[in-house]
Design a protein around this motif. Structure first.
Motif, PDB file in Angstrom:
ATOM      1  N   ARG A   1      16.767  -0.419 -21.739  1.00  0.00           N
ATOM      2  CA  ARG A   1      15.372  -0.522 -22.218  1.00  0.00           C
ATOM      3  C   ARG A   1      15.330  -0.895 -23.695  1.00  0.00           C
ATOM      4  NH1 ARG A   1      10.387  -0.464 -22.210  1.00  0.00           N
ATOM      5  NH2 ARG A   1       9.008   0.906 -23.373  1.00  0.00           N
ATOM      6  N   GLU A   2      16.163  -0.244 -24.492  1.00  0.00           N
ATOM      7  CA  GLU A   2      16.208  -0.511 -25.933  1.00  0.00           C
ATOM      8  C   GLU A   2      16.547  -1.974 -26.215  1.00  0.00           C
ATOM      9  OE1 GLU A   2      19.404   0.568 -29.300  1.00  0.00           O
ATOM     10  OE2 GLU A   2      18.474   2.305 -28.342  1.00  0.00           O
ATOM     11  N   ALA A   3      17.509  -2.511 -25.481  1.00  0.00           N
ATOM     12  CA  ALA A   3      17.917  -3.908 -25.684  1.00  0.00           C
ATOM     13  C   ALA A   3      16.767  -4.864 -25.426  1.00  0.00           C
ATOM     14  CB  ALA A   3      19.095  -4.246 -24.771  1.00  0.00           C
ATOM     15  N   VAL A   4      16.022  -4.625 -24.366  1.00  0.00           N
ATOM     16  CA  VAL A   4      14.916  -5.518 -24.022  1.00  0.00           C
ATOM     17  C   VAL A   4      13.801  -5.419 -25.053  1.00  0.00           C
ATOM     18  CG1 VAL A   4      13.114  -5.964 -22.311  1.00  0.00           C
ATOM     19  CG2 VAL A   4      15.451  -5.575 -21.579  1.00  0.00           C
ATOM     20  N   VAL A   5      13.470  -4.210 -25.469  1.00  0.00           N
ATOM     21  CA  VAL A   5      12.407  -4.043 -26.468  1.00  0.00           C
ATOM     22  C   VAL A   5      12.814  -4.721 -27.772  1.00  0.00           C
ATOM     23  CG1 VAL A   5      11.209  -2.344 -27.909  1.00  0.00           C
ATOM     24  CG2 VAL A   5      11.450  -1.958 -25.439  1.00  0.00           C
ATOM     25  N   GLU A   6      14.066  -4.547 -28.162  1.00  0.00           N
ATOM     26  CA  GLU A   6      14.549  -5.115 -29.423  1.00  0.00           C
ATOM     27  C   GLU A   6      14.644  -6.648 -29.379  1.00  0.00           C
ATOM     28  OE1 GLU A   6      15.855  -5.848 -33.146  1.00  0.00           O
ATOM     29  OE2 GLU A   6      15.103  -3.928 -32.407  1.00  0.00           O
ATOM     30  N   ARG A   7      15.029  -7.206 -28.256  1.00  0.00           N
ATOM     31  CA  ARG A   7      15.293  -8.643 -28.182  1.00  0.00           C
ATOM     32  C   ARG A   7      14.156  -9.473 -27.599  1.00  0.00           C
ATOM     33  NH1 ARG A   7      20.969  -9.874 -28.216  1.00  0.00           N
ATOM     34  NH2 ARG A   7      22.161  -7.980 -28.575  1.00  0.00           N
ATOM     35  N   TRP A   8      13.506  -8.959 -26.543  1.00  0.00           N
ATOM     36  CA  TRP A   8      12.598  -9.822 -25.788  1.00  0.00           C
ATOM     37  C   TRP A   8      11.193  -9.283 -25.598  1.00  0.00           C
ATOM     38  CZ3 TRP A   8      17.583  -8.918 -23.379  1.00  0.00           C
ATOM     39  CH2 TRP A   8      18.510  -9.909 -23.708  1.00  0.00           C
ATOM     40  N   SER A   9      10.816  -8.204 -26.265  1.00  0.00           N
ATOM     41  CA  SER A   9       9.433  -7.739 -26.145  1.00  0.00           C
ATOM     42  C   SER A   9       8.524  -8.780 -26.805  1.00  0.00           C
ATOM     43  CB  SER A   9       9.247  -6.381 -26.818  1.00  0.00           C
ATOM     44  OG  SER A   9       9.392  -6.514 -28.221  1.00  0.00           O
ATOM     45  N   TRP A  10       7.261  -8.813 -26.409  1.00  0.00           N
ATOM     46  CA  TRP A  10       6.336  -9.779 -27.003  1.00  0.00           C
ATOM     47  C   TRP A  10       6.214  -9.542 -28.501  1.00  0.00           C
ATOM     48  CZ3 TRP A  10       5.864 -14.064 -24.834  1.00  0.00           C
ATOM     49  CH2 TRP A  10       5.789 -14.197 -23.458  1.00  0.00           C
ATOM     50  N   ALA A  11       6.256  -8.287 -28.907  1.00  0.00           N
ATOM     51  CA  ALA A  11       6.159  -7.987 -30.346  1.00  0.00           C
ATOM     52  C   ALA A  11       7.346  -8.597 -31.094  1.00  0.00           C
ATOM     53  CB  ALA A  11       6.103  -6.484 -30.573  1.00  0.00           C
ATOM     54  N   ARG A  12       8.539  -8.434 -30.559  1.00  0.00           N
ATOM     55  CA  ARG A  12       9.737  -8.964 -31.228  1.00  0.00           C
ATOM     56  C   ARG A  12       9.764 -10.494 -31.196  1.00  0.00           C
ATOM     57  NH1 ARG A  12      12.362  -9.739 -35.116  1.00  0.00           N
ATOM     58  NH2 ARG A  12      14.592  -9.959 -34.969  1.00  0.00           N
ATOM     59  N   VAL A  13       9.404 -11.076 -30.085  1.00  0.00           N
ATOM     60  CA  VAL A  13       9.366 -12.541 -29.990  1.00  0.00           C
ATOM     61  C   VAL A  13       8.351 -13.095 -30.981  1.00  0.00           C
ATOM     62  CG1 VAL A  13       8.736 -14.475 -28.483  1.00  0.00           C
ATOM     63  CG2 VAL A  13      10.210 -12.643 -27.617  1.00  0.00           C
ATOM     64  N   SER A  14       7.195 -12.452 -31.094  1.00  0.00           N
ATOM     65  CA  SER A  14       6.164 -12.885 -32.052  1.00  0.00           C
ATOM     66  C   SER A  14       6.680 -12.810 -33.481  1.00  0.00           C
ATOM     67  CB  SER A  14       4.911 -12.017 -31.917  1.00  0.00           C
ATOM     68  OG  SER A  14       4.364 -12.156 -30.639  1.00  0.00           O
TER      69      SER A  14
END
Length: 131
Positions: free
Chosen positions: A109-122
């Motif tokens: 979960r941490e990896a996805v939030v850090e790398r590919w969440s909309w917030a991180r992509v933005s």
């Protein structure tokens, strides 16, 4: 026929809630994918993905594995078409003790939030746009 379409839509809508209860999301896909969305979606719920190591699936699996405890890296992907490799990794994943399982779920979960969440992509897109 209409009922079947509605059922599929309903299942897809609730899939993210169901994935959180799964021990693993196995994706033995043989088709190239530009981005391993299914792996990222599973991991976002804390469900560790185990995907065929090719195309976009391999990229997402590698990013997730970087967050896993070092001794458990390699459990997010398997050699495409190799049933023995899939069996070995799935057996290992399903055989994890409660503490290791919790660590893998949290790391996924941490990896996805850090790398590919909309917030991180933005954030990354805005960084690229800055002079």
């Amino acid at each position: 026929k209409r009922q079947r379409k509605n059922t599929v839509v309903m299942v897809l809508r609730h899939l993210r809630h169901l994935l959180a209860f799964a021990d693993a999301a196995v994706v033995p896909s043989v088709f190239p994918e530009a981005f391993g969305m299914v792996a990222a979606e599973a991991a976002s719920t804390g469900c560790p993905p185990l995907v065929a190591r090719h195309s976009g699936l391999a990229e997402v699996a590698a990013g997730i594995e970087e967050s896993y405890p070092e001794s458990l890296r390699g459990l997010a992907s398997f050699t495409p078409g190799d049933a023995g490799d899939l069996r070995e990794r799935l057996t290992t994943l399903l055989g994890l003790g409660p503490d290791e399982r919790a660590a893998v779920r949290a790391a996924a979960r941490e990896a996805v939030v850090e790398r590919w969440s909309w917030a991180r992509v933005s954030e990354r897109l805005l960084e690229l746009a800055r002079p």
